[in-house]
Design a protein around this motif. Structure first.
Motif, PDB file in Angstrom:
ATOM      1  N   UNK A 186      76.215  73.794 -82.373  1.00  0.00           N
ATOM      2  CA  UNK A 186      76.684  74.677 -81.301  1.00  0.00           C
ATOM      3  C   UNK A 186      75.709  74.651 -80.126  1.00  0.00           C
ATOM      4  N   UNK A 187      75.381  73.457 -79.662  1.00  0.00           N
ATOM      5  CA  UNK A 187      74.387  73.335 -78.587  1.00  0.00           C
ATOM      6  C   UNK A 187      74.951  73.844 -77.267  1.00  0.00           C
ATOM      7  N   UNK A 188      76.204  73.593 -77.016  1.00  0.00           N
ATOM      8  CA  UNK A 188      76.813  74.110 -75.793  1.00  0.00           C
ATOM      9  C   UNK A 188      76.806  75.628 -75.752  1.00  0.00           C
ATOM     10  N   UNK A 189      77.061  76.249 -76.895  1.00  0.00           N
ATOM     11  CA  UNK A 189      77.014  77.707 -76.985  1.00  0.00           C
ATOM     12  C   UNK A 189      75.601  78.226 -76.757  1.00  0.00           C
ATOM     13  N   UNK A 190      74.624  77.490 -77.287  1.00  0.00           N
ATOM     14  CA  UNK A 190      73.229  77.886 -77.084  1.00  0.00           C
ATOM     15  C   UNK A 190      72.859  77.804 -75.607  1.00  0.00           C
ATOM     16  N   UNK A 241      80.026  84.840 -76.260  1.00  0.00           N
ATOM     17  CA  UNK A 241      80.277  86.270 -76.014  1.00  0.00           C
ATOM     18  C   UNK A 241      81.041  86.927 -77.148  1.00  0.00           C
ATOM     19  N   UNK A 242      81.930  86.185 -77.787  1.00  0.00           N
ATOM     20  CA  UNK A 242      82.789  86.770 -78.818  1.00  0.00           C
ATOM     21  C   UNK A 242      82.274  86.504 -80.229  1.00  0.00           C
ATOM     22  N   UNK A 243      82.120  85.241 -80.591  1.00  0.00           N
ATOM     23  CA  UNK A 243      81.754  84.899 -81.965  1.00  0.00           C
ATOM     24  C   UNK A 243      80.299  85.245 -82.290  1.00  0.00           C
ATOM     25  N   UNK A 244      79.414  85.133 -81.327  1.00  0.00           N
ATOM     26  CA  UNK A 244      77.994  85.405 -81.576  1.00  0.00           C
ATOM     27  C   UNK A 244      77.534  86.732 -81.000  1.00  0.00           C
ATOM     28  N   UNK A 245      78.459  87.541 -80.493  1.00  0.00           N
ATOM     29  CA  UNK A 245      78.169  88.912 -80.044  1.00  0.00           C
ATOM     30  C   UNK A 245      77.050  88.976 -79.002  1.00  0.00           C
ATOM     31  N   UNK A 246      77.052  88.014 -78.086  1.00  0.00           N
ATOM     32  CA  UNK A 246      76.073  88.053 -77.009  1.00  0.00           C
ATOM     33  C   UNK A 246      76.287  89.283 -76.134  1.00  0.00           C
ATOM     34  N   UNK A 306      68.796  90.432 -76.606  1.00  0.00           N
ATOM     35  CA  UNK A 306      69.279  89.115 -76.199  1.00  0.00           C
ATOM     36  C   UNK A 306      68.375  88.003 -76.721  1.00  0.00           C
ATOM     37  N   UNK A 307      67.078  88.230 -76.729  1.00  0.00           N
ATOM     38  CA  UNK A 307      66.149  87.202 -77.217  1.00  0.00           C
ATOM     39  C   UNK A 307      66.388  86.902 -78.691  1.00  0.00           C
ATOM     40  N   UNK A 308      66.636  87.933 -79.483  1.00  0.00           N
ATOM     41  CA  UNK A 308      66.890  87.726 -80.913  1.00  0.00           C
ATOM     42  C   UNK A 308      68.231  87.045 -81.139  1.00  0.00           C
ATOM     43  N   UNK A 309      69.229  87.399 -80.346  1.00  0.00           N
ATOM     44  CA  UNK A 309      70.543  86.767 -80.477  1.00  0.00           C
ATOM     45  C   UNK A 309      70.467  85.284 -80.148  1.00  0.00           C
ATOM     46  N   UNK A 310      69.699  84.933 -79.119  1.00  0.00           N
ATOM     47  CA  UNK A 310      69.549  83.523 -78.756  1.00  0.00           C
ATOM     48  C   UNK A 310      68.791  82.773 -79.844  1.00  0.00           C
ATOM     49  N   UNK A 311      67.802  83.410 -80.434  1.00  0.00           N
ATOM     50  CA  UNK A 311      67.084  82.778 -81.538  1.00  0.00           C
ATOM     51  C   UNK A 311      68.010  82.532 -82.722  1.00  0.00           C
ATOM     52  N   UNK A 312      68.901  83.471 -82.989  1.00  0.00           N
ATOM     53  CA  UNK A 312      69.873  83.300 -84.072  1.00  0.00           C
ATOM     54  C   UNK A 312      70.816  82.142 -83.775  1.00  0.00           C
ATOM     55  N   UNK A 313      71.301  82.056 -82.531  1.00  0.00           N
ATOM     56  CA  UNK A 313      72.188  80.951 -82.158  1.00  0.00           C
ATOM     57  C   UNK A 313      71.444  79.630 -82.243  1.00  0.00           C
ATOM     58  N   UNK A 314      70.165  79.627 -81.876  1.00  0.00           N
ATOM     59  CA  UNK A 314      69.370  78.402 -81.951  1.00  0.00           C
ATOM     60  C   UNK A 314      69.249  77.900 -83.382  1.00  0.00           C
TER      61      UNK A 314
END
Length: 280
Positions: free
Chosen positions: A243-247, A63-68, A227-235
């Motif tokens: 950062x699998x737990x964050x994903x 929520x904070x570091x990856x701006x979800x 949200x879909x693009x943010x998750x792709x970035x985290x992936x």
């Protein structure tokens, strides 16, 4: 007795594949949910087990570091705008096609139905240049317009089947009492078609919320990421930062609204699709 045994065997033969399919679908979701509460060490050491302690740090990091949080807001804005705009365009169009006899109405309806058969991927490049020309590229408003238009044929197709079953006598009585055509549409036809409207709205909402490819093409700045693009970035980041737990936490955040929405309106969706199938 033989008939009873046969019925039991028949029902068992049907239920066992359904149960196995349900487990196959639910298990990855359950595994992802457990992984969202694990540290990276726990994920590698015991990927299939329960977490030792339910740690919420992955959700905080996402929520904070990856701006979800901002991505959730962007997806919410695009989804609501797209769903509302699609209804505003579809309801009058479906009513005009079904109720107003004008030259070419059947041709127009055929064109809308035919548009459902055309893959959306064929329109991505022309839409890219069109949005760029109208200064709507890398804009949530432009993406919402594209979403609404992409689901417009399907929405019109469903709504026309509901409007066709509304007795014309109700509209004629309202017209005799002095109600305008717009009043008939919004005060009589729309409420009586509410099952179909709710059904297509929920289906469109889920489609817009989960959409990825058009958002990837038409959005460029990170601040506008859905949200879909943010998750792709985290992936992509998880491959190098572990950062699998964050994903997993991000995925849980993404699917929870869809699950809640479907759980609340499940009966409405089933009822609307059944009525649409019978009326169509």
């Amino acid at each position: 007795m033989k008939r009873t045994v046969g019925e039991i065997m028949s029902r068992t033969g049907i239920r066992i594949p359904l149960i196995l399919w349900t487990l196959a679908v639910l298990y990855p979701i359950f595994w992802m949910f457990l992984g969202s509460f694990k540290s990276n060490a726990e994920i590698y050491a015991n990927p299939w087990g329960f977490p030792e302690t339910f740690n919420y740090q992955n959700f905080i990091t996402a929520w904070t570091e990856y701006n979800i949080g901002s991505s959730v807001f962007n997806s919410l804005i695009v989804t609501l705008m797209g769903a509302v705009l699609c209804l505003v365009l579809a309801i009058p169009t479906a009513y005009a096609i079904e109720r107003i006899n004008f030259k070419g109405s059947n041709v127009l309806f055929t064109v809308y139905i035919s548009a459902m058969m055309i893959p959306m991927v064929l329109a991505w490049i022309p839409l890219f240049f069109l949005l760029n020309q109208f200064n709507l590229l890398d804009s949530l408003v432009g993406l919402a317009v594209v979403y609404a238009l992409s689901q417009l044929p399907f929405t019109i197709f469903v709504l026309t089947s509901f409007i066709s079953t509304i007795p014309k006598s109700l509209e004629e009585s309202a017209a005799i009492d002095g109600m305008s055509p717009y009043g008939i549409l919004w005060k009589i036809v729309t409420p009586l078609s509410m099952s179909g409207i709710i059904t297509v709205t929920i289906m469109n909402t889920i489609q817009f919320w989960n959409e990825y490819f058009m958002a990837l093409i038409f959005l460029q700045s990170e601040g506008n990421y859905t949200l879909a693009l943010a998750i792709d970035y985290i992936s992509s980041e998880a491959q190098y930062t572990n950062a699998w737990g964050t994903l997993f936490a991000s995925l849980v955040i993404a699917i929870i609204p869809v699950i809640i929405l479907y759980a609340i309106f499940q009966r409405r969706i089933t009822k609307g699709m059944t009525e649409g199938a019978l009326k169509g």
